[in-house]
Design a protein around this motif. Sequence first.
Motif, PDB file in Angstrom:
ATOM      1  N   LEU A   1      22.170  28.840 -11.559  1.00 62.17           N
ATOM      2  CA  LEU A   1      22.204  28.861 -10.092  1.00 62.17           C
ATOM      3  C   LEU A   1      22.311  27.447  -9.519  1.00 62.17           C
ATOM      4  O   LEU A   1      23.071  27.197  -8.582  1.00 62.17           O
ATOM      5  N   MET A   2      21.542  26.515 -10.080  1.00 61.07           N
ATOM      6  CA  MET A   2      21.597  25.142  -9.605  1.00 61.07           C
ATOM      7  C   MET A   2      22.942  24.500  -9.914  1.00 61.07           C
ATOM      8  O   MET A   2      23.503  23.756  -9.082  1.00 61.07           O
TER       9      MET A   2
ATOM     10  N   LYS B   1      18.886  19.830 -11.972  1.00 62.10           N
ATOM     11  CA  LYS B   1      19.112  18.948 -10.817  1.00 62.10           C
ATOM     12  C   LYS B   1      18.718  17.505 -11.105  1.00 62.10           C
ATOM     13  O   LYS B   1      19.411  16.568 -10.688  1.00 62.10           O
TER      14      LYS B   1
ATOM     15  N   ALA C   1      25.437  25.869  -7.520  1.00 64.84           N
ATOM     16  CA  ALA C   1      25.178  25.384  -6.162  1.00 64.84           C
ATOM     17  C   ALA C   1      25.601  23.930  -5.983  1.00 64.84           C
ATOM     18  O   ALA C   1      26.006  23.518  -4.883  1.00 64.84           O
ATOM     19  N   THR C   2      25.501  23.134  -7.045  1.00 70.81           N
ATOM     20  CA  THR C   2      25.819  21.705  -6.955  1.00 70.81           C
ATOM     21  C   THR C   2      27.196  21.356  -7.509  1.00 70.81           C
ATOM     22  O   THR C   2      27.558  20.178  -7.566  1.00 70.81           O
TER      23      THR C   2
END
Length: 367
Positions: free
Chosen positions: A278-279, A27, A282-283
Motif C-alpha cells: 500500500l505504501m 517509507k 501510494a508513493t
Amino acid sequence: MNDLATSTIVGIGGLAVGLVFGAVVQKTNFCTMGGVSDLVLMGDGRRFRAWALAIAVAIIGTHVLYFSGLIDINRSIYLTSNLGWLGAIVGGGLFGFGMSQAGGCGSKTLVRLGAGNLKSLVVIIVLAIVAYMTLRGLFALARVQLEGLTNIDLHAYGLANQNVGEMVGIPLGLPAGVARAIAAGLVAAALLIFCFRDAGFRTSGTNIAAGVLIGLVAVAGWVVTGVLAADEFDPVPLESITFIAPTANSLQYLMTFTGSTVNFGIAAVGGVIAGSALMALATGTFQVESFVDRDDLVRHLSGGALMGAGGVLALGCSIGQGITGMGTLALGSVIAWLSIIAGCYFGIKYLEEGSFGEAFRAVFARG
C-alpha cells in the motif's frame, strides 16, 4: 471472552501491527542489515542508530507495560529460565551472515516483496522452508540435541529467568523489581545517548521517526496479545513482532489451510506485505525487480536458507531478538543481537573480499 472473540482480536491486531510495520519500513527505509552496512562501508551510522532507538523505545514501552501490571513478560519465550547461549551465538551469526547475502533481514525481505521485489519472493520461500525444517522437520532433531547439550538451566543457579537486571541484581542484593527497573533505565538511557549524541542522526527526522515507530510497533504487539486478547480461560501466547517462525508457519498455513485460526505471527506477516504494498503504491515506489545473474540468485538462496535456520536456532531475527527480545532485556536476546551484528559484519566483509579466507583476514587484520 469466547474463543472466536479472542482469535479475532489476535488476528486483527496482528494484521494492524504488520500493516504499520510494513508501511513504516517501506517509507523510511528502516533496515537492520542496511544499518550495519552503512556503518561499515560508509561510516554512516544513522540507520544503525535508528535500530538502537527502536530498541530503547521497546525497552521503555515493554517495562512500562510490565510494571503497570498490564502484561507479564516472564511469560514470553525470551525470559525463560532455559538459556540457549550456543543457539543464540551460532543462530545469530548464521542469521546475520545470511541477511548480508540476501540484502536484508526477514522483515525487510517481506517489505520488499510487498513493493514488487521478486527476489524477495524466492528468499521468503527458501527461508520459510528451511525454518520449518529446523522447527519441526529434518533439522529439528539436531537442533533439539544441541539445545539439550548446551542450554543452561538458570534455576540451578538460583535465577528465575534470564532478565539481565535480575541476574546482576541478585549478587548486589537488590529486589527483582528494583533491579529490573534500574537496568531498563540505564540501558535505555545509554542507547538514547548513543543515538542523539550524533549530529547527523539528530537532524535525520526520517531515521528518528523510523526508530520511534518501529519500537512502538513492538510494544503494540505486547498490547494485542497481552492486554486486548487477555483471557484467563483461553490464554494466548504472549508475543510481539518476530518474523522467522511466523513466516514458516505462514507458508505451512497457506499450503494446509483447513479452516484453522490465524495466529498473531501469521497475521503480522500478511500485514507487513500488505502495508508495504500500500505504501509503495501510494508513493509510486512499487517496482518489479528480479535477479541480475546467477551469482545474485545463489547469494539470495543461501542467504534465505541461513536466515531460516539461524533465526530458529537463535529464537528470533534482527527484529524478533534484536528489538522485541531486547525490549525484555533477556540475556539470550543480548547474545543473539550481538551475534547477528557480528555475522552481518563478517558477511559484508565476505562480499567485499570475495572469499572466506580474505574476509577473515580483513576482519582480524591489525594496524
